[in-house]
Design a protein around this motif. Structure first.
Motif, short mmCIF file in Angstrom:
data_model
loop_
_atom_site.label_atom_id
_atom_site.label_comp_id
_atom_site.label_asym_id
_atom_site.label_seq_id
_atom_site.Cartn_x
_atom_site.Cartn_y
_atom_site.Cartn_z
N PRO A 173 0.83 -1.21 0.00
CA PRO A 173 0.00 0.00 0.00
C PRO A 173 0.86 1.26 0.00
O PRO A 173 1.82 1.38 0.76
CB PRO A 173 -0.80 -0.13 1.30
CG PRO A 173 -0.85 -1.60 1.58
CD PRO A 173 0.46 -2.14 1.10
N GLY A 174 0.53 2.19 -0.90
CA GLY A 174 1.24 3.45 -0.97
C GLY A 174 2.57 3.40 -1.68
O GLY A 174 3.28 4.41 -1.76
N ALA A 175 2.95 2.23 -2.20
CA ALA A 175 4.23 2.08 -2.89
C ALA A 175 4.00 1.61 -4.32
O ALA A 175 2.92 1.12 -4.67
CB ALA A 175 5.13 1.10 -2.15
N THR A 176 5.01 1.76 -5.15
CA THR A 176 4.95 1.31 -6.54
C THR A 176 5.70 -0.02 -6.67
O THR A 176 6.89 -0.09 -6.33
CB THR A 176 5.58 2.35 -7.47
OG1 THR A 176 4.88 3.58 -7.35
CG2 THR A 176 5.53 1.87 -8.92
N VAL A 177 5.00 -1.04 -7.12
CA VAL A 177 5.60 -2.36 -7.29
C VAL A 177 5.26 -2.85 -8.70
O VAL A 177 4.10 -2.81 -9.12
CB VAL A 177 5.10 -3.37 -6.24
CG1 VAL A 177 5.74 -4.74 -6.46
CG2 VAL A 177 5.39 -2.87 -4.83
N SER A 178 6.25 -3.31 -9.43
CA SER A 178 6.02 -3.88 -10.75
C SER A 178 7.16 -4.83 -11.07
O SER A 178 8.29 -4.64 -10.60
CB SER A 178 5.92 -2.79 -11.81
OG SER A 178 5.48 -3.33 -13.05
N VAL A 179 6.86 -5.85 -11.88
CA VAL A 179 7.86 -6.85 -12.25
C VAL A 179 7.76 -7.10 -13.75
O VAL A 179 6.66 -7.21 -14.30
CB VAL A 179 7.64 -8.18 -11.50
CG1 VAL A 179 8.65 -9.24 -11.97
CG2 VAL A 179 7.77 -7.98 -10.00
N GLY A 180 8.91 -7.18 -14.41
CA GLY A 180 8.95 -7.55 -15.83
C GLY A 180 10.10 -8.51 -16.06
O GLY A 180 11.23 -8.22 -15.67
#
Length: 273
Positions: free
Chosen positions: A128-135
Motif C-alpha cells: 500500500p502506498g508504494a509502486t511495485v512492478s515486475v517484468g
C-alpha cells in the motif's frame, strides 16, 4: 521441475528459480510474508504432478491455439500458479487481459515469459502506498534475424552494442537489447496502461566483471544439463515519453539486470521489491 513449489531456491529466492535468482533482488519479507517469488522450468514435462494443469477458465482461452502456443501457455501458467503458492497466495486462474497481459489476483503483480527450452514466472506482493512492478523476459542467446536490430534500437544503442560485442563476443547483444526492452514494457504496462514502443526508451547495457569479488562465471551455477552463467550485468532504461504519475513522482525510467547461461538470455526488472 526446477526448484520446489515453496521455500527458498538458489540465492534464497522462493519458488526455486535459478537463472531468475541471478537477476531478481533477494526477497524481503514483512510480518512473515514473502515479498517476491519466481519459478522456472526448462521443459513442458511435469510427470504425474497433480497441480500441473490449467484451470478450466484458462483452458477455455486455448480452444483455437496451435500446439506450440498451447504448450507455452500451459507451462507458463503452471509456473505462475506455483510462484503464487511460493509467495504464500493460493493458485488461481490467470486469464489474459485486453492486451494479452496476465491478469493477476488482487494484491499481486507479476510477469510470465517463455522461449524455446525455458518458461518462467515471477510474482511480487503489492505494498500500500508504494509502486511495485515486475517484468521478466527470456530469449535464446542467438542473433536476431536480419533487419530486426534497426527496428528495435536507437542509433546510440547500436553504437553501444558494437562496442560491447567487440569486448564480449559470447553475448548476442542485439538479442539482449530486445529482451531488456521486453522486460521494460512488461514492467511499464501495469503502471501506465498504455503502449510503449521500442524507440520510446533508450537503454544502456553494462557488464558485471565480478559479483561480490567472485568471478562472474563462478558466481551462479545452473545445474541439471550444465551451462552455468557465462555473463551477467545491468541495464538502465530512460523513458523518452512522459511516464505515469506515481506516489514517488513521474516515472522516468527503470533499472534491471541480465544474465546469460544455458544458451539463454534472461532479463528482469523489479520495481519496489
Amino acid at each position: 521441475m526446477t526448484g520446489q513449489r515453496a521455500g527458498g531456491g538458489a540465492g534464497g529466492l522462493p519458488g526455486g528459480a535459478e537463472l531468475l535468482a541471478a537477476v531478481l533482488p533477494p526477497p524481503t519479507s514483512g510480518a512473515g510474508r514473502t515479498a517476491l517469488a519466481a519459478v522456472e522450468k526448462y521443459d513442458d514435462d511435469f510427470g504425474d504432478a497433480v497441480d500441473a494443469r490449467l484451470f478450466p477458465e484458462e483452458a477455455a482461452t486455448l480452444t483455437r491455439a496451435v500446439d506450440k502456443r498451447r504448450r507455452e501457455f500451459t507451462t507458463g501458467r503452471i509456473c505462475a500458479h506455483r510462484a503464487l503458492e511460493a509467495l504464500g497466495e493460493p493458485a488461481v486462474p490467470i486469464l489474459p487481459g485486453e492486451h494479452r497481459e496476465p491478469r493477476w489476483p488482487g494484491g499481486v503483480v507479476g510477469s510470465i515469459t517463455h522461449t524455446a527450452g525455458y518458461r518462467a514466472a515471477a510474482v511480487a506482493r503489492q505494498v500500500p502506498g508504494a509502486t511495485v512492478s515486475v517484468g521478466i523476459d527470456a530469449e535464446p542467446n542467438q542473433a536476431t534475424p536480419g533487419g530486426v536490430l534497426r527496428e528495435i534500437s536507437l542509433p546510440q544503442e547500436r553504437d553501444l552494442l558494437a562496442e560491447l560485442g567487440r569486448a564480449h563476443p559470447q553475448v548476442c547483444w542485439d538479442r539482449l537489447l530486445f529482451s531488456a526492452k521486453e522486460s521494460v514494457y512488461k514492467a511499464w504496462f501495469p503502471l501506465a496502461r498504455r503502449w510503449l514502443g521500442f524507440d520510446d526508451a533508450e537503454l544502456v547495457l553494462t557488464v558485471d566483471d565480478t559479483v561480490d569479488d567472485t568471478p562472474v562465471a563462478a558466481s551462479v551455477t545452473v545445474p541439471s544439463t550444465g551451462g552455468g552463467v557465462t555473463a551477467r550485468g545491468r541495464f538502465r532504461a530512460r523513458l523518452l515519453v512522459p511516464g505515469p504519475d506515481l506516489p514517488t513522482g513521474e516515472l522516468t525510467g527503470f533499472t534491471g539486470r541480465w544474465v546469460v547461461g544455458r544458451g539463454l538470455i534472461v532479463t528482469a526488472i523489479a520495481v519496489g521489491c
